[in-house]
Design an enzyme around this catalytic site. Structure first.
Site, PDB file in Angstrom:
ATOM      1  N   GLN A 125       0.826  -1.216   0.000  1.00 18.14           N
ATOM      2  CA  GLN A 125       0.000   0.000   0.000  1.00 18.14           C
ATOM      3  C   GLN A 125       0.858   1.264   0.000  1.00 18.14           C
ATOM      4  O   GLN A 125       0.671   2.146  -0.828  1.00 18.14           O
ATOM      5  CB  GLN A 125      -0.929   0.030   1.225  1.00 18.14           C
ATOM      6  CG  GLN A 125      -1.908   1.205   1.183  1.00 18.14           C
ATOM      7  CD  GLN A 125      -2.478   1.587   2.552  1.00 18.14           C
ATOM      8  OE1 GLN A 125      -2.056   1.098   3.591  1.00 18.14           O
ATOM      9  NE2 GLN A 125      -3.460   2.476   2.546  1.00 18.14           N
ATOM     10  N   TYR A 131       1.148  -7.232  16.215  1.00 20.53           N
ATOM     11  CA  TYR A 131       1.548  -6.075  15.409  1.00 20.53           C
ATOM     12  C   TYR A 131       2.201  -5.027  16.300  1.00 20.53           C
ATOM     13  O   TYR A 131       3.282  -4.515  16.002  1.00 20.53           O
ATOM     14  CB  TYR A 131       0.299  -5.506  14.723  1.00 20.53           C
ATOM     15  CG  TYR A 131       0.558  -4.327  13.814  1.00 20.53           C
ATOM     16  CD1 TYR A 131       1.254  -4.480  12.627  1.00 20.53           C
ATOM     17  CD2 TYR A 131       0.064  -3.062  14.137  1.00 20.53           C
ATOM     18  CE1 TYR A 131       1.470  -3.405  11.776  1.00 20.53           C
ATOM     19  CE2 TYR A 131       0.266  -1.981  13.296  1.00 20.53           C
ATOM     20  CZ  TYR A 131       0.968  -2.167  12.119  1.00 20.53           C
ATOM     21  OH  TYR A 131       1.170  -1.095  11.291  1.00 20.53           O
ATOM     22  N   ILE A 184      -3.507   4.771   7.068  1.00 19.61           N
ATOM     23  CA  ILE A 184      -3.204   5.512   5.837  1.00 19.61           C
ATOM     24  C   ILE A 184      -4.324   5.280   4.822  1.00 19.61           C
ATOM     25  O   ILE A 184      -4.640   4.129   4.489  1.00 19.61           O
ATOM     26  CB  ILE A 184      -1.856   5.070   5.214  1.00 19.61           C
ATOM     27  CG1 ILE A 184      -0.721   5.116   6.244  1.00 19.61           C
ATOM     28  CG2 ILE A 184      -1.528   5.932   3.998  1.00 19.61           C
ATOM     29  CD1 ILE A 184      -0.320   6.480   6.695  1.00 19.61           C
TER      30      ILE A 184
END
Ligand code: SER
Length: 318
Positions: free
Chosen positions: A12, A143, A173
């Site tokens: 991405q 994460y 984002i």
């Protein structure tokens, strides 16, 4: 002249960062590193060099760095928060064993390294409103664990070996080129696709859940600005809070509905995503980034929405 390697160039952020770096530093000076099965396509492939770079393979990184005389590495290889919960070992292998490989090559070959951290590096015990730069970081997601470790290991290589490591903590984002995959903030991208396709949006995150978000052009600018910053001004390194907007699902829905009046949204809460979102800050305090390297975002929710709708209408021919 800079010679740059992007690891994860087809993801991405990577797919747009590679093109932006090529615009700024020249096409031939920016190598798109990708893994097999995620080959660059179209403009990303045609506009400059690319190489297979598996972050879990240190020798492979080293040989590409030597061949292309790389002096700066943007290391974007990672699994996002939701997918990392189902593959914690792989998330660690890519995020931390991979980072170790990158930092070792950087130490030997004299490269600067950017490895992003995230709002996911915070947890439920972090102050949620205007989260300070230096605060509690005890996340309970894999994460988050990899992102806190990323910050510590990057600082360690700077302090111990002088490797020029720098990073930001990215919010969610929002972008229109390559979709994110497996993140908690993905809903804020998916909602625009639904609006443009004329579909009802099913929101997996509860009304009232605030998370920090940022439009891709600001995210790219942050990464590049920080890597260009005067090192004598940097008090912090890994990693800076950056912020531009914070909203909940209702707020983004209404921002879109203003331009797409027929747009509808319903809720179907995903318990894992909701749990992760609840543990993350509502808004970050980015004073240090503003003071130490002049960070300033250009987009707010309204200007991002206008641009997203326009770009997606072109892309989806709607
Ligand atoms: N966008 C990321 C995620 O949702 C957070 O940095 O996992």
């Amino acid at each position: 002249m800079k010679h740059i390697l992007i690891i994860g160039a087809t993801g991405q952020i990577g797919s747009e960062l590679t093109m932006e770096l090529r615009r700024r530093y020249g096409n031939t000076n920016v190598v798109a590193g990708y893994i097999q099965g995620a080959e660059p396509k179209g403009e990303l492939k045609e506009s400059g060099p690319s190489a297979v770079v598996d972050v879990t393979n240190g020798e492979m990184i080293e040989s590409v760095v030597k061949e292309h005389h790389i002096d700066t590495i943007y290391n974007l290889a990672a699994l996002l928060s939701v997918v990392a919960e189902s593959k914690p070992k792989l998330a660690w292998k890519i995020g931390i064993d991979g980072l170790w490989n990158v930092l070792e090559v950087a130490r030997e070959q004299g490269c600067a390294v950017f490895t992003p951290s995230s709002i996911g590096s915070f947890g439920a015990s972090t102050p949620h409103t205007l989260t300070p730069q230096d605060t509690v970081q005890r996340p309970r997601t894999m994460y988050g664990v990899t992102k806190v470790t990323t910050e510590l290991l990057s600082d360690y290589y700077f302090n111990k070996y002088g490797v020029d490591t720098r990073a930001v903590r990215f919010p969610g984002i929002i972008s229109n080129v390559t979709p994110p995959g497996g993140g908690t903030t993905d809903y804020a991208v998916d909602i625009y696709y639904s609006a443009v396709k004329g579909e009802k949006f099913v929101c997996p995150i509860k009304e009232g859940t605030l998370m920090d978000m940022m439009y891709m052009p600001d995210a790219l600018n942050a990464a590049i600005m920080l890597m260009e910053a005067d090192p004598t001004r940097l008090i912090h390194r890994n990693a800076f809070n950056i912020a531009s907007m914070s909203f909940d699902p209702e707020t983004i829905y209404h921002a879109i509905k203003k331009h797409v009046p027929a747009f509808e949204m319903v809720y179907d809460i995903d318990p894992l995503k909701q749990r992760i979102a609840d543990s993350w800050p509502d808004s970050l305090d980015d004073t240090c980034a503003r003071e130490e390297w002049g960070w300033k975002p250009a987009y707010d929710l309204e200007s991002m929405t206008v641009d997203m709708l326009e770009k997606l209408r072109e892309k989806l021919k709607k």
